[in-house]
Each structure stands twice: as structure tokens, then as C-alpha cells.
Design a protein around this motif. Structure first.
Motif, mmCIF file in Angstrom:
data_model
loop_
_atom_site.group_PDB
_atom_site.id
_atom_site.type_symbol
_atom_site.label_atom_id
_atom_site.label_comp_id
_atom_site.label_asym_id
_atom_site.label_seq_id
_atom_site.Cartn_x
_atom_site.Cartn_y
_atom_site.Cartn_z
ATOM 1 N N VAL A 249 0.841 -1.206 0.000
ATOM 2 C CA VAL A 249 0.000 0.000 0.000
ATOM 3 C C VAL A 249 0.873 1.252 0.000
ATOM 4 O O VAL A 249 0.654 2.182 -0.792
ATOM 5 N N CYS A 250 1.865 1.289 0.865
ATOM 6 C CA CYS A 250 2.724 2.471 0.960
ATOM 7 C C CYS A 250 3.529 2.676 -0.320
ATOM 8 O O CYS A 250 3.746 3.813 -0.757
ATOM 9 N N GLU A 251 3.972 1.578 -0.933
ATOM 10 C CA GLU A 251 4.700 1.684 -2.202
ATOM 11 C C GLU A 251 3.822 2.235 -3.310
ATOM 12 O O GLU A 251 4.275 3.038 -4.148
ATOM 13 N N ARG A 252 2.558 1.816 -3.347
ATOM 14 C CA ARG A 252 1.648 2.323 -4.383
ATOM 15 C C ARG A 252 1.392 3.820 -4.196
ATOM 16 O O ARG A 252 1.316 4.572 -5.161
ATOM 17 N N ALA A 254 3.465 5.945 -2.763
ATOM 18 C CA ALA A 254 4.712 6.630 -3.127
ATOM 19 C C ALA A 254 4.886 6.684 -4.630
ATOM 20 O O ALA A 254 5.292 7.728 -5.186
ATOM 21 N N GLU A 255 4.594 5.591 -5.336
ATOM 22 C CA GLU A 255 4.697 5.574 -6.808
ATOM 23 C C GLU A 255 3.767 6.607 -7.428
ATOM 24 O O GLU A 255 4.131 7.322 -8.361
ATOM 25 N N TRP A 256 2.545 6.672 -6.894
ATOM 26 C CA TRP A 256 1.576 7.645 -7.432
ATOM 27 C C TRP A 256 2.037 9.065 -7.164
ATOM 28 O O TRP A 256 1.975 9.925 -8.077
ATOM 29 N N MET A 257 2.560 9.329 -5.970
ATOM 30 C CA MET A 257 3.033 10.672 -5.663
ATOM 31 C C MET A 257 4.205 11.065 -6.535
ATOM 32 O O MET A 257 4.391 12.240 -6.865
ATOM 33 N N ASN A 258 5.007 10.098 -6.949
ATOM 34 C CA ASN A 258 6.202 10.402 -7.763
ATOM 35 C C ASN A 258 5.945 10.309 -9.250
ATOM 36 O O ASN A 258 6.869 10.543 -10.045
ATOM 37 N N SER A 259 4.721 9.981 -9.639
ATOM 38 C CA SER A 259 4.424 9.806 -11.079
ATOM 39 C C SER A 259 4.149 11.153 -11.751
ATOM 40 O O SER A 259 3.886 12.155 -11.093
#
Length: 259
Positions: A249-252, A254-259
Motif C-alpha cells: 500500500v505504501c509503495e503504491r 509513493a509511486e503515485w506521488m512520484n508519477s
């Protein structure tokens, strides 16, 4: 595409009958995934749960939101840092409603396994297959057995030593801050009558779980589509996805915030 600010602080809200401590180690894992400093993630209890268990839970989502937002204003610093919101289930409904009503408060929002009246029929928002187990949970007085049944209903891949540790923590929480059945009933009513907004002025992400035994996995898919928000799902996770696999969940997020 909406312009995204990067939140420096995050507020986490739990769901039906659960308290802030039921996030377990998610706040620390989210801080690490997002590269935030310690203390950047705040968890607040909904009225009627946890530290607020002595108070009545409101009948409406709007009144619940007003209560939480007031306590958030009291708890936050005045440094002007942008905030993000994460909520699961009922908490997911609350963060979406918050973002709609007060977009100036929010830089980004994440809703995990939310549903509303447009995204599913009542038998989808509370799956009929889950009703017998929910009834057993409601009538079980033994705390250990009751929390075991809750994990059975709400998780999909939680196992082994972590499951045992989570169960032990939840039994201790249930002894310390028992949530009254009346508060859960009021929360159910508030959730049942909630309709999501048709759009948000703030970037958002919806996360679902194909292994959700409590709410149809189609509900968050439809809600994301109705709000024109990006959606990602966990193939085997349950309704309480952050407990099932907090790293994922946390990785998803973070990925969305960095996309």
C-alpha cells in the motif's frame, strides 16, 4: 490534469468500528516510503472509537467530518505545510468528502476500499456473503475469538507471525478501548447514506482489493471511474488492505506521488 502539490504531512483515518491504533505500523512505513521525517503522519480516531470511545458517533458523515476536522485543526502545526489524507473504508469516504468540501485543506487524497450509493447496491457495499460472519462477530463476547473473526472477514493474505502479532495487539486494544455497538450502528447508517461527489479539485488515488470479502471489489473500481481518479488494486488482499500488506500500500502511494 490537476496540479499536484507534495504533502509534507499526512492524516490517516480508519473505518467502521476501528480506532487509530488499528493502523499498527502503517504510519512508520508510509513515512519511510515517502521519505518524510518522523512525526509527519498523524492518526485521529473517529468519534465513538479509540480515545473518543466515550463520545457518541454521529448519524451522518458530514457531522463526523466536522468533528475530525476540528480536532485536526487543533492538533496540526501552523507552519503551512501541505497535507495529504489517507482513509480506509468509512475513512476513505470521509477523506473524499473532506477533499470535496474543503479542498483548501488538502494537497492529495488516497481512499482505500471506499464505496458509495452510486458505486454499488447495498448488497454490494455490504456483501450478503459476509452477513453471517458479521452476525457472529456482533454476538461473540470472547475478545480473542471476536478479533479472530474480524481478521477472517477483513484480511486476505495476512498470515504467520505477523498475523499473531496483529491479533495480540487488537485484543489488547479491545480491552482498553471497547467500541460500543451503538457507535458501530451509527457509523453504518452514516456510510449507507453517503454519496460521493462527482469530481474533486485535488489529485486523488483509489486503491481496491480483489479479495475483499466485506465489500464488493467492484465498488472502488466504479467509484474511481465516477470521480475520474486513477485506480490500482491488490489481487488477493482483503478489505483491511493496509494490515494485509502495508508495504504494498505504501509503495503504491509513493509511486503515485512520484508519477
Amino acid at each position: 490534469m490537476l496540479q499536484r502539490m507534495t504533502p509534507e504531512r499526512w492524516l490517516l483515518l480508519r473505518g467502521l468500528g476501528r480506532e487509530a491504533e488499528h493502523w499498527h505500523d502503517v504510519p512508520e512505513k508510509l513515512q519511510r516510503a515517502l521519505g518524510l521525517s518522523p512525526g509527519s503522519v498523524l492518526c485521529l480516531d473517529l468519534p465513538g472509537t479509540g480515545t473518543e470511545t466515550h463520545r457518541s458517533s454521529p448519524w451522518t458523515l458530514g457531522r463526523t467530518l466536522n468533528d475530525i476536522r476540528r480536532r485536526w485543526h487543533e492538533a496540526r502545526s501552523d507552519d503551512g505545510a501541505p497535507w495529504g489524507l489517507v482513509g480506509i473504508s468509512l475513512g476513505g469516504m470521509l477523506v473524499l468528502e473532506w477533499t470535496h468540501r474543503h479542498p483548501q485543506d488538502v494537497a492529495a487524497v488516497v481512499a482505500i476500499n471506499p464505496s458509495d450509493r452510486r458505486s454499488g447496491l447495498w448488497i454490494e457495499r455490504l456483501r450478503w456473503q459476509a452477513l453471517p460472519l458479521m452476525l457472529r462477530i456482533a454476538v461473540t463476547r470472547d475478545l480473542t475469538r471476536r478479533e479472530e473473526l474480524v481478521l477472517q472477514l477483513t484480511t486476505g493474505v495476512l498470515a504467520g507471525a505477523r498475523r499473531k502479532a496483529i491479533l495480540d495487539e487488537r485484543i489488547a486494544l479491545a480491552r482498553r478501548n471497547p467500541t460500543r455497538a451503538a457507535s458501530v450502528a451509527r457509523q453504518l447508517v452514516a456510510a449507507a447514506f453517503w454519496t460521493a461527489p462527482t469530481r474533486l479539485a485535488v489529485p486523488g488515488l483509489v486503491i481496491g482489493a480483489d479479495g475483499d470479502r466485506m465489500v464488493s471489489p467492484l465498488c472502488p473500481v466504479r467509484l474511481a471511474r465516477n470521480l475520474d481518479l486513477p485506480f490500482t488494486n491488490y489481487p488477493a488482499g482483503g478489505h483491511d488492505l493496509p494490515v494485509d500488506d502495508p508495504e504494498w500500500v505504501c509503495e503504491r502511494i509513493a509511486e503515485w506521488m512520484n508519477s
